[in-house]
Design an enzyme around this catalytic site. Sequence first.
Site, PDB file in Angstrom:
ATOM      1  N   ARG A 198       0.852  -1.205   0.000  1.00  0.00           N
ATOM      2  CA  ARG A 198       0.000   0.000   0.000  1.00  0.00           C
ATOM      3  C   ARG A 198       0.879   1.244   0.000  1.00  0.00           C
ATOM      4  O   ARG A 198       1.963   1.256   0.564  1.00  0.00           O
ATOM      5  CB  ARG A 198      -0.893   0.046   1.232  1.00  0.00           C
ATOM      6  CG  ARG A 198      -1.566  -1.250   1.549  1.00  0.00           C
ATOM      7  CD  ARG A 198      -3.015  -1.302   1.071  1.00  0.00           C
ATOM      8  NE  ARG A 198      -3.402  -2.687   0.943  1.00  0.00           N
ATOM      9  CZ  ARG A 198      -3.881  -3.240  -0.166  1.00  0.00           C
ATOM     10  NH1 ARG A 198      -4.047  -2.514  -1.245  1.00  0.00           N
ATOM     11  NH2 ARG A 198      -4.202  -4.514  -0.208  1.00  0.00           N
ATOM     12  N   GLY A 199       0.375   2.286  -0.601  1.00  0.00           N
ATOM     13  CA  GLY A 199       1.094   3.556  -0.543  1.00  0.00           C
ATOM     14  C   GLY A 199       1.947   3.813  -1.766  1.00  0.00           C
ATOM     15  O   GLY A 199       2.654   4.798  -1.844  1.00  0.00           O
ATOM     16  N   CYS A 200       1.907   2.890  -2.738  1.00  0.00           N
ATOM     17  CA  CYS A 200       2.659   3.110  -3.969  1.00  0.00           C
ATOM     18  C   CYS A 200       1.690   3.536  -5.062  1.00  0.00           C
ATOM     19  O   CYS A 200       0.570   3.053  -5.115  1.00  0.00           O
ATOM     20  CB  CYS A 200       3.376   1.843  -4.406  1.00  0.00           C
ATOM     21  SG  CYS A 200       4.557   1.251  -3.200  1.00  0.00           S
ATOM     22  N   GLN A 201       2.154   4.409  -5.961  1.00  0.00           N
ATOM     23  CA  GLN A 201       1.308   4.838  -7.082  1.00  0.00           C
ATOM     24  C   GLN A 201       1.139   3.722  -8.097  1.00  0.00           C
ATOM     25  O   GLN A 201       0.077   3.526  -8.662  1.00  0.00           O
ATOM     26  CB  GLN A 201       1.941   6.042  -7.775  1.00  0.00           C
ATOM     27  CG  GLN A 201       1.302   7.340  -7.365  1.00  0.00           C
ATOM     28  CD  GLN A 201       1.765   8.484  -8.250  1.00  0.00           C
ATOM     29  OE1 GLN A 201       2.183   8.299  -9.382  1.00  0.00           O
ATOM     30  NE2 GLN A 201       1.676   9.682  -7.708  1.00  0.00           N
ATOM     31  N   SER A 202       2.216   2.997  -8.316  1.00  0.00           N
ATOM     32  CA  SER A 202       2.133   1.844  -9.205  1.00  0.00           C
ATOM     33  C   SER A 202       1.887   0.612  -8.345  1.00  0.00           C
ATOM     34  O   SER A 202       1.962   0.673  -7.125  1.00  0.00           O
ATOM     35  CB  SER A 202       3.432   1.712  -9.984  1.00  0.00           C
ATOM     36  OG  SER A 202       4.516   1.831  -9.102  1.00  0.00           O
TER      37      SER A 202
END
Lengths: 413, 157
Positions: free
Chosen positions: B53-57
Amino acid sequence: MIQSNTISKELDVYAIRKQFPALNRQVKGQPLVYFDNAATTQKPQVVIDALVDYYTNYNANVHRGIHTLAEEATAAFEASRDAARQFINAASREEVIFTRGTTEGINLVAYTWGRKNIKAGDEIIITEMEHHSNIVPWQLLCEEKGALLKMIPQQDGVLLLDEYKKLLSSKTKLVSVVHVSNALGTVNPVEEIIKLAHQAGAKVLIDGAQSTVHLDIDVQAMDCDFFAFSSHKVYGPTGIGVLYGKRELLEAMPPFQGGGEMIKEVTLEKTTYADLPYKFEAGTPNIGDAVVLKTALEYVSKTGKEKIRKHETELLNYATEQLVQLPGLRIIGAAATKVSVASFFIDKVHPQDIGILLDNRGIAVRTGHHCAQPLMHCFGIPGTIRASFAMYNTKEEVDQLILGLQKALKLLL
Amino acid sequence: MSDHKTIQEIENEIVEEFALFDSWDDKYEYIIDMGKKLPALEEKHKLDENKVRGCQSTVWLVSEYKDGLIYFKADSDAIIVKGLISMLIRVLTGHTPDEIINANLEFIQKIGMTTHLAQTRANGLLAMVKQMKNYALAFKIKNSMPHGERSAETKSN
Ligand SMILES: Cc1ncc(COP(=O)(O)O)c(C=O)c1O
């Protein structure tokens, strides 16, 4: 004295660039190329100066004191309301409510008009290309009321009006539509959408976040019931925006927030509310930014919306022509009428990788779903790369973008 | 265990490698290259529960605990992120839970990654680090349980 460039039909983009100090800065050792204007525009020096002037010379609370500063602040605050009224051609200044921005404007309608008028079994229609801020408030409302949220589908970035007609019925209470799609640049046929909605007896809210800076807005001619926009996308400060509503609707609506400024008289038993527009402006407003909104709107009008539009359209066409020549690149959204947004996807390449590599060359684009996840889902892609243009962008900058993309693709593929 | 380098030693190696580049173009080329070389994760691991969680990709991360050491595998649909995570794996994989939990990972800062990446992306990188440390902590806790309760300690094949 009138200077030659103010009477010419062409925008003097190089003179304009000098008025935007942020454009002088370097990013990652390169001159900034700012193509994220649909997210927010840079600010001209006059706007920055006006903000400094307000806080330097006549900062005071509005509508309260009888002292000079309070009167000056109030006059400037109300003059800005008049400027906003004129910019969207509202019939009266009482119909112009200051908000934090488009999001707050839409939420205000959902919480007040919506809470009062939406009942179980009613239907609200939005479109498949809405920004999340024109989806979530209605989802919340529908959930609370047991109403139904429906979406007008789109194909290749064009709304399917025949499908819209099928969705309309006597159950439809509200149609809330984005004027210009932030993800694709599509200009939606709002006049027709509004006419059809009114025939079905529904009210219409237009999300003008993206359209206000590019198109000539006439809320009376459009005949929308509500219209919301944000100052920061029209070269003005952040934290301020406008909600327009037809007077009879606003008058019948309950207040949004309670507090100072929005009351006429308060006793413990009963409070009577202030007249429009103050009924919807509880508490000390964002005075400084509201005052400066006028400066921004006047700056745009003086520069000339038509000239700006012509320049931006030229840039968009120039960019599109070059972009489609890159291998594997697909323009997302094939609407015939678009403003200022080139949204694209490149096969086998994640938009984020492109965004990082372009940033490394000082080029600011937006990558991702653009707060329009349902739309991206329709196209079956994780997101797009979006270059959005403003009055100060140039063809040379587009060339930089193309070069940056070519270099990025060489690394990535 | 002559070829077993400490986390600090591997971090130093990476910092030295990056010192050879004088432009970010070259650094990115190297990161992208590492991303391309990281073996793809088998489809069966590409589950929602393995997403960071917390990644754009999208980033998938799985870990395995064997003979007191943790091994990471990961994948992403974005190649630069994949390159970054390949560096994290190179540094952290094959170490004990304690070593991983205590790793300060200063190399990320030393190679200029935190200042160069936009905040949102830097947050994604930190989310990956946090997830790897969380796995290490989970294995450590399981490890300290009495026998018999450790049967589920290896998550993957
Ligand atoms: C189409 C559209 N609607 C609504 C919004 C929300 O505007 P704000 O964040 O200024 O409230 C945006 C901003 O990106 C937008 O593009």
